[in-house]
Write a protein that holds these residues in place. Structure first.
Motif, short mmCIF file in Angstrom:
data_model
loop_
_atom_site.label_atom_id
_atom_site.label_comp_id
_atom_site.label_asym_id
_atom_site.label_seq_id
_atom_site.Cartn_x
_atom_site.Cartn_y
_atom_site.Cartn_z
N ALA A 136 62.99 63.27 94.48
CA ALA A 136 63.94 62.73 93.51
C ALA A 136 63.37 61.46 92.90
CB ALA A 136 65.27 62.44 94.19
N PRO A 151 69.22 65.51 84.95
CA PRO A 151 70.55 65.04 84.57
C PRO A 151 70.64 64.87 83.06
CG PRO A 151 69.25 63.22 85.44
CD PRO A 151 68.41 64.46 85.59
N ASP A 169 63.43 58.08 90.28
CA ASP A 169 64.42 57.03 90.03
C ASP A 169 65.33 57.34 88.84
OD1 ASP A 169 63.44 55.57 92.14
OD2 ASP A 169 62.11 54.33 90.91
N ASN A 170 64.84 58.12 87.89
CA ASN A 170 65.64 58.44 86.71
C ASN A 170 66.58 59.63 86.92
OD1 ASN A 170 63.84 60.53 86.79
ND2 ASN A 170 62.95 60.16 84.76
N GLY A 171 66.64 60.14 88.15
CA GLY A 171 67.54 61.23 88.47
C GLY A 171 66.93 62.61 88.38
N VAL A 172 65.74 62.72 87.82
CA VAL A 172 65.06 64.01 87.76
C VAL A 172 64.56 64.38 89.16
CG1 VAL A 172 63.08 65.26 86.81
CG2 VAL A 172 64.39 63.69 85.36
N SER A 173 64.71 65.64 89.53
CA SER A 173 64.28 66.08 90.86
C SER A 173 63.44 67.35 90.74
CB SER A 173 65.48 66.33 91.77
OG SER A 173 66.28 67.38 91.25
N GLY A 217 74.28 68.56 84.71
CA GLY A 217 72.86 68.66 85.03
C GLY A 217 72.32 70.04 84.69
#
Length: 230
Positions: A165, A197, A167-171, A203
């Motif tokens: 994951a 996201p 920091d910008n929410g992309v996983s 998402g």
């Protein structure tokens, strides 16, 4: 073999009861609810399309009280017969020890308007563990069923998975699993994908699924899913 499955299921139920007793003193008095709705280009479960490669609409609700959880989830399905929808109901207990999150639960899979005599409905005991190390998470899970979907009865599904994951929410996440069956052929399945996201609560997940099972519904495919959680 049936005795082995019965013992495993009984042990899981006993362990769940013991964990529930241990955690009851810390449980919240008011449940917290979370809801989700979404759509996918193809509902794929353990490498197999459940909608004959067509889109699906799904939704669910989850409730938590301390470490306890329960929920329900539904989606349309297409097995080429009168079956219209799948409804899953589940519950369990999660606890963290030494940085490892354990999850013991039960999942029931129910099928709406299934033809008489097909024996689609089934139950699985879930045993899972995961560990987060910074932005990375690794895990493993086993699902045990004494009376599986369709012709199969005793079945075990084992999986190892990992996720990263940003920091910008992309996983980015993936999993490799093995489905053991007592009538149909055993097979291996895997998937890898990215979660993005978009706006608040919404998402997008784009994922590639494949198996080593030779059938149209289990061949490699890319699937896009959009979900709104609230």
């Amino acid at each position: 073999m049936k005795k082995t499955f019965a013992i495993a299921a009984a042990a899981a139920v006993v362990a769940l009861g013991q964990l529930a007793m241990a955690g009851s003193a810390q449980a919240q008095s008011t449940p917290e609810f979370a809801f989700n709705i979404g759509a996918t280009s193809d509902y794929v479960f353990r490498g197999f399309s459940q909608t004959s490669e067509d889109p699906a609409i799904f939704g669910g609700v989850d409730a938590t009280i301390g470490s306890f959880y329960a929920g329900a989830w539904a989606s349309n399905v297409d097995f080429g017969d009168s079956t219209d929808a799948e409804v899953d109901v589940y519950g369990g207990y999660r606890a963290e020890t030494q940085g490892v999150l354990f999850d013991i639960g039960v999942v029931g899979y129910l099928y709406v308007d299934a033809p008489d005599g097909v024996d689609y409905d089934y139950l699985e005991v879930k045993l899972a563990a995961s560990r987060a190390i910074g932005p990375y998470t690794i895990g493993a899970a086993a699902y045990i069923s004494p009376d599986f979907f369709g012709l199969d009865e005793e079945a075990v599904y084992g999986e190892v998975n990992a996720a990263y994951a940003a920091d910008n929410g992309v996983s980015v996440s993936g999993a490799v699993g093995f489905q053991s069956l007592d009538v149909n052929e055993d097979y291996t399945t895997w998937n890898v994908g990215i979660g993005i996201p978009l706006v608040a609560g919404i998402g997008l997940d784009v994922r590639y699924h494949d198996t080593d099972f030779d059938s149209t519904l289990s061949e490699g495919r890319a699937v896009a899913s959009l979900k709104y959680a609230f």
